[in-house]
Write an enzyme that holds these catalytic residues in place. Structure first.
Site, mmCIF file in Angstrom:
data_model
loop_
_atom_site.group_PDB
_atom_site.id
_atom_site.type_symbol
_atom_site.label_atom_id
_atom_site.label_comp_id
_atom_site.label_asym_id
_atom_site.label_seq_id
_atom_site.Cartn_x
_atom_site.Cartn_y
_atom_site.Cartn_z
ATOM 1 C CB SER A 95 48.074 43.817 32.339
ATOM 2 O OG SER A 95 47.802 45.190 32.288
ATOM 3 C CG ASP A 217 45.024 46.597 39.623
ATOM 4 O OD1 ASP A 217 45.812 47.508 39.317
ATOM 5 O OD2 ASP A 217 44.895 45.558 38.959
ATOM 6 C CG HIS A 245 48.156 45.946 37.090
ATOM 7 N ND1 HIS A 245 46.787 45.837 36.900
ATOM 8 C CD2 HIS A 245 48.716 45.909 35.841
ATOM 9 C CE1 HIS A 245 46.532 45.754 35.612
ATOM 10 N NE2 HIS A 245 47.675 45.777 34.946
#
Length: 267
Positions: A95, A217, A245
């Site tokens: 991320s 996502d 995610h």
């Protein structure tokens, strides 16, 4: 200050192997890599750490001024790499850590020789000609909700971020991780994360780069993966047969297979 204690650095795996640094995302800690480490530790020197404010890091080292920018987290990465004298390490970022890795590689190109980006996003807010997945109003509302009731926000958002509603244990794990993070520090990291825009530095990436995205996502839609891939010359984009995610938790076999294949290609 001892860097290793500050960031709760853990080194495992093959001490003679190439270094792989695993960097967690917002609201998480190094424990989120527990399903990835076994796939790497036979052949690689695996470095795990917690960003200041997360996990078992030294909370006394937190500074809102430093960590109000992704550069502050990137500096932590560089200092950990310096302390361990890593050379040409592979930085695996989940991320927001994907972008932190780009910043760290710019600061210390001799330390980071390749990047793996898991569900990256250089900007979460939509812009002209760019879909980040959220409107400005969406992000403002998200941050206001987090400020008002962090624990409530965590309980609501964790299942959305994780996806995989048929596996509520995954959402519960992420919620518990969020709730274990110091709320004041989490608020700073959240603003730093969701208001960031690092699109302009992607074109400067010159190291081998693997981008992993999921089919669905809620945080980083596939348009973002395509954008990052187009922006980084020579990068490889892999769409995992996974949703949510956090594929390193929800689909570890597919995630690990893609990472190890990429690593073998570097040797």
């Amino acid at each position: 200050m001892d860097i290793l204690r500050r960031n709760n650095v853990t080194v495992t795996g093959n001490p003679q192997g190439p270094a792989v640094v695993l960097a967690h995302g917002f609201g998480c800690d190094q424990n989120m890599w527990r399903l990835t480490v076994p796939a790497l530790e036979r052949d690689y020197r695996v470095v795990l750490f917690d960003y200041v404010g997360a996990g078992r890091s030294d909370l006394s080292a937190f500074s809102e001024e430093r960590y109000g920018s992704l550069d502050g987290y990137a500096q932590d990465v560089v200092e950990v790499c310096d302390r361990l004298d890593l050379r040409d390490a592979v930085f695996v970022g989940h991320s927001v850590s994907s972008m932190i890795g780009v910043l760290a590689a710019r600061r210390a190109p001799e330390r980071i020789g390749a990047l793996v980006m898991i569900a990256p996003s250089p900007r979460y807010i939509d812009d002209e000609g760019y879909r980040g997945g959220f409107s400005k109003e969406d992000i403002e509302e998200l941050l206001e909700s987090l400020d008002a009731n962090y624990l409530g926000w965590s309980a609501t958002m964790a299942p959305v971020i994780m996806g995989n509603p048929e596996r509520p244990d995954l959402g519960d794990e992420l919620k518990n991780s969020f709730c274990a993070t110091d709320p004041d520090m989490a608020r700073v990291f959240a603003r730093t994360t969701f208001l960031s825009d690092t699109r302009d530095i992607l074109q400067d990436v010159r190291v081998p780069t693997l981008i992993l995205e999921c089919t669905q996502d809620a945080i980083a839609p596939r348009e973002v993966g395509a954008y990052v891939h187009d922006a980084i010359r020579g990068s490889t984009l892999v769409t995992l047969d996974a949703t949510g995610h956090c594929p390193h938790l929800s689909a570890p076999e597919a995630t690990n297979a893609s990472i190890t294949e990429f690593l073998r290609g570097l040797r």
